[in-house]
Design an enzyme around this catalytic site. Structure first.
Site, PDB file in Angstrom:
ATOM      1  N   CYS A  29       0.809  -1.226   0.000  1.00 19.42           N
ATOM      2  CA  CYS A  29       0.000   0.000   0.000  1.00 19.42           C
ATOM      3  C   CYS A  29       0.838   1.270   0.000  1.00 19.42           C
ATOM      4  CB  CYS A  29      -0.951   0.004   1.184  1.00 19.42           C
ATOM      5  SG  CYS A  29      -2.022  -1.433   1.187  1.00 19.42           S
ATOM      6  N   HIS A  36      -3.476   6.809   2.971  1.00 22.18           N
ATOM      7  CA  HIS A  36      -3.855   5.548   2.338  1.00 22.18           C
ATOM      8  C   HIS A  36      -5.236   5.150   2.864  1.00 22.18           C
ATOM      9  CE1 HIS A  36      -4.152   1.522   1.048  1.00 22.18           C
ATOM     10  NE2 HIS A  36      -3.876   0.993   2.217  1.00 22.18           N
ATOM     11  N   ASN A  93     -10.155  -0.565   0.002  1.00 24.72           N
ATOM     12  CA  ASN A  93      -8.697  -0.400   0.016  1.00 24.72           C
ATOM     13  C   ASN A  93      -8.140  -0.868  -1.338  1.00 24.72           C
ATOM     14  OD1 ASN A  93      -5.943  -0.705   0.369  1.00 24.72           O
ATOM     15  ND2 ASN A  93      -6.097  -1.696   2.370  1.00 24.72           N
TER      16      ASN A  93
HETATM   17  N1  ACO Z   1     -18.452  -9.588   8.641  1.00 26.28           N
HETATM   18  C1  ACO Z   1     -18.955  -9.915   9.842  1.00 26.28           C
HETATM   19  N2  ACO Z   1     -18.184 -10.271  10.884  1.00 26.28           N
HETATM   20  C2  ACO Z   1     -16.852 -10.275  10.694  1.00 26.28           C
HETATM   21  C3  ACO Z   1     -16.264  -9.942   9.463  1.00 26.28           C
HETATM   22  C4  ACO Z   1     -17.125  -9.573   8.413  1.00 26.28           C
HETATM   23  N3  ACO Z   1     -16.671  -9.225   7.190  1.00 26.28           N
HETATM   24  N4  ACO Z   1     -14.931 -10.025   9.583  1.00 26.28           N
HETATM   25  C5  ACO Z   1     -14.679 -10.403  10.855  1.00 26.28           C
HETATM   26  N5  ACO Z   1     -15.836 -10.565  11.531  1.00 26.28           N
HETATM   27  C6  ACO Z   1     -16.065 -10.959  12.909  1.00 26.28           C
HETATM   28  C7  ACO Z   1     -14.872 -11.677  13.496  1.00 26.28           C
HETATM   29  O1  ACO Z   1     -14.906 -13.052  13.184  1.00 26.28           O
HETATM   30  C8  ACO Z   1     -15.069 -11.425  14.978  1.00 26.28           C
HETATM   31  O2  ACO Z   1     -16.033 -12.341  15.454  1.00 26.28           O
HETATM   32  P1  ACO Z   1     -15.884 -12.982  16.924  1.00 26.28           P
HETATM   33  O3  ACO Z   1     -15.938 -11.814  17.857  1.00 26.28           O
HETATM   34  O4  ACO Z   1     -17.053 -13.873  16.997  1.00 26.28           O
HETATM   35  O5  ACO Z   1     -14.547 -13.678  16.923  1.00 26.28           O
HETATM   36  C9  ACO Z   1     -15.717 -10.042  15.023  1.00 26.28           C
HETATM   37  O6  ACO Z   1     -16.214  -9.798  13.704  1.00 26.28           O
HETATM   38  C10 ACO Z   1     -14.765  -8.922  15.405  1.00 26.28           C
HETATM   39  O7  ACO Z   1     -13.589  -9.075  14.630  1.00 26.28           O
HETATM   40  P2  ACO Z   1     -12.387  -8.104  14.825  1.00 26.28           P
HETATM   41  O8  ACO Z   1     -11.277  -8.582  13.945  1.00 26.28           O
HETATM   42  O9  ACO Z   1     -12.123  -7.905  16.274  1.00 26.28           O
HETATM   43  O10 ACO Z   1     -12.993  -6.764  14.248  1.00 26.28           O
HETATM   44  P3  ACO Z   1     -12.284  -5.359  14.173  1.00 26.28           P
HETATM   45  O11 ACO Z   1     -13.140  -4.362  14.839  1.00 26.28           O
HETATM   46  O12 ACO Z   1     -10.834  -5.432  14.573  1.00 26.28           O
HETATM   47  O13 ACO Z   1     -12.327  -5.058  12.624  1.00 26.28           O
HETATM   48  C11 ACO Z   1     -10.957  -5.122  10.655  1.00 26.28           C
HETATM   49  C12 ACO Z   1     -11.679  -5.932  11.719  1.00 26.28           C
HETATM   50  C13 ACO Z   1     -11.959  -4.261   9.915  1.00 26.28           C
HETATM   51  C14 ACO Z   1     -10.272  -6.071   9.694  1.00 26.28           C
HETATM   52  C15 ACO Z   1      -9.926  -4.208  11.357  1.00 26.28           C
HETATM   53  O14 ACO Z   1      -9.125  -4.959  12.238  1.00 26.28           O
HETATM   54  C16 ACO Z   1      -9.031  -3.498  10.371  1.00 26.28           C
HETATM   55  O15 ACO Z   1      -9.459  -2.642   9.631  1.00 26.28           O
HETATM   56  N6  ACO Z   1      -7.741  -3.810  10.361  1.00 26.28           N
HETATM   57  C17 ACO Z   1      -6.812  -3.195   9.442  1.00 26.28           C
HETATM   58  C18 ACO Z   1      -7.028  -3.731   8.049  1.00 26.28           C
HETATM   59  C19 ACO Z   1      -6.185  -3.020   7.043  1.00 26.28           C
HETATM   60  O16 ACO Z   1      -6.090  -1.825   7.062  1.00 26.28           O
HETATM   61  N7  ACO Z   1      -5.587  -3.781   6.143  1.00 26.28           N
HETATM   62  C20 ACO Z   1      -4.864  -3.275   5.066  1.00 26.28           C
HETATM   63  C21 ACO Z   1      -3.548  -2.682   5.460  1.00 26.28           C
HETATM   64  S1  ACO Z   1      -2.744  -1.920   4.143  1.00 26.28           S
HETATM   65  C22 ACO Z   1      -2.047  -3.065   3.044  1.00 26.28           C
HETATM   66  O17 ACO Z   1      -0.847  -3.156   2.950  1.00 26.28           O
HETATM   67  C23 ACO Z   1      -2.872  -3.966   2.234  1.00 26.28           C
END
Ligand code: ACO
Length: 328
Positions: free
Chosen positions: A115, A255, A285
């Protein structure tokens, strides 16, 4: 004469054509529009239905060249930030150069920084310009994560989209405008936070490799925390090195990974809502493409005027991070 500097003279973008809404993803994995919207800010993303990454990159590049008021024959370097090339080789840059009509013999290469790829490419291009080796550089960010994510993994497939963005970076002399400075960094020790294995084809002398694990892998909460901390520090680095204060910044273009990451970064930097650009609700993203697409839309929307200070900041797999300050 003044010192040789680089300046963005044209921008262009081309997101993939097919819109995929959160509602459509509800039919694919166990998720909901409400979960995706509140956790990420994403409402829809664009996905390729057959166009190649280099085709979108060429489309964005043609628009940037036109906006710069030059022709492809004036381009003397092509640098593409991408981790999803059409092929292992040739590079996406070679395909783009041929497609837009860049002269044969002009150097063209890809940069792999996930990214952060666009700012990495910009940083390299700036050094060619300042060293006098290039006058007009095509700098592109393009990624097609739809081809490397696991579409049955709800934790990642809802986050990404496909697209391309481009700028023309041109040599200028005189007043201190254009790219004020750019800064690129990495820490390979944290690579397992976020990665995508390649598609290995083992030779007859090595042990069989597991072909089933070739999609994007991400530790979501670690990525989230690292992204906020790293983007905040990277933005501070470029702001302080240029003697700027929050009030001097017209627009921060971060980003576009997650609206909550952008909000947290904004708060730590002490910026107001109208100082931070976001279009994540439309595209998700798009990795290396997110900043040049955002920059192009901010220009088209009249948000950037001559003399304005713009800060770009990114974070990605590697780990990599990068920032840049531009006086428009
Ligand atoms: N739909 C519904 N539920 C979901 C989904 C989904 N798409 N994805 C995960 N869940 C569930 C999980 O299983 C978990 O369930 P559980 O509590 O029963 O175990 C619950 O939702 C909470 O999951 P978390 O991972 O704690 O949710 P969080 O609030 O952390 O959000 C997210 C997850 C959106 C992925 C967040 O952590 C995030 O944005 N992280 C950064 C991602 C990012 O920016 N990536 C790219 C980086 S840049 C690059 O180089 C590509």
């Amino acid at each position: 004469m003044g010192e040789l500097r680089s300046k963005i003279t044209g921008t262009g973008s081309e997101p993939a054509s097919k819109v995929v809404t959160n509602l459509e993803l509800e039919g694919l994995v166990d998720t909901s529009d409400e979960w995706i919207s509140t956790r990420t800010g994403i409402k829809e993303r664009r996905v390729t239905t057959g166009e190649q990454a280099s085709e979108l990159a060429a489309g964005a590049a043609k628009k940037a060249i036109k906006a710069a008021g030059i022709t492809a024959k004036d381009i003397d370097l092509v640098v593409v930030g991408t981790v999803t090339p059409d092929m292992v080789f040739p590079s996406t840059a070679c395909f783009v150069a041929a497609s837009v009509g860049v002269r044969a013999g002009v150097p063209a290469f890809d940069v792999s920084a996930a990214c952060s790829g666009f700012i990495y490419a910009l940083d390299i291009a700036d050094k060619y310009v300042k060293g006098g080796a290039a006058k007009n550089v095509l700098v592109i960010g393009v990624d097609f994560f739809s081809r490397i994510i696991d579409w049955s993994d709800r934790g990642t497939c809802v986050l990404f989209g496909d697209g391309a963005g481009a700028v023309v970076l041109s040599a200028t002399r005189g007043a201190k405008t254009g790219l004020l400075s750019s800064h690129i960094h990495s820490d390979g020790r944290k690579w397992e936070t976020l990665y995508a294995p390649s598609h290995p084809h083992p030779n007859p002398f090595e042990k069989k490799t597991d072909h089933s694990k070739t999609n994007v892998k991400m530790n979501g909460s670690d990525t989230f925390k690292l992204a906020v901390r790293t983007m905040t520090n990277a933005a501070r680095e470029v702001i302080e090195l240029n003697g700027l204060k929050p009030a001097d910044i017209k627009l921060l273009i971060p980003h576009q990974a997650n609206v909550r990451i952008m909000k947290a970064t904004q708060q730590r930097l002490g910026l107001s809502d109208d100082q931070v650009f976001s279009n994540i609700e439309k595209y998700g993203n798009t990795s290396a493409a997110s900043i040049p697409i955002a920059l192009d839309e901010a220009c088209a929307g009249g948000l950037i005027k001559k003399g304005d200070v713009i800060i770009l900041v990114a974070f990605g797999g590697g780990l990599t991070w990068a920032s840049a300050a531009i006086r428009w």
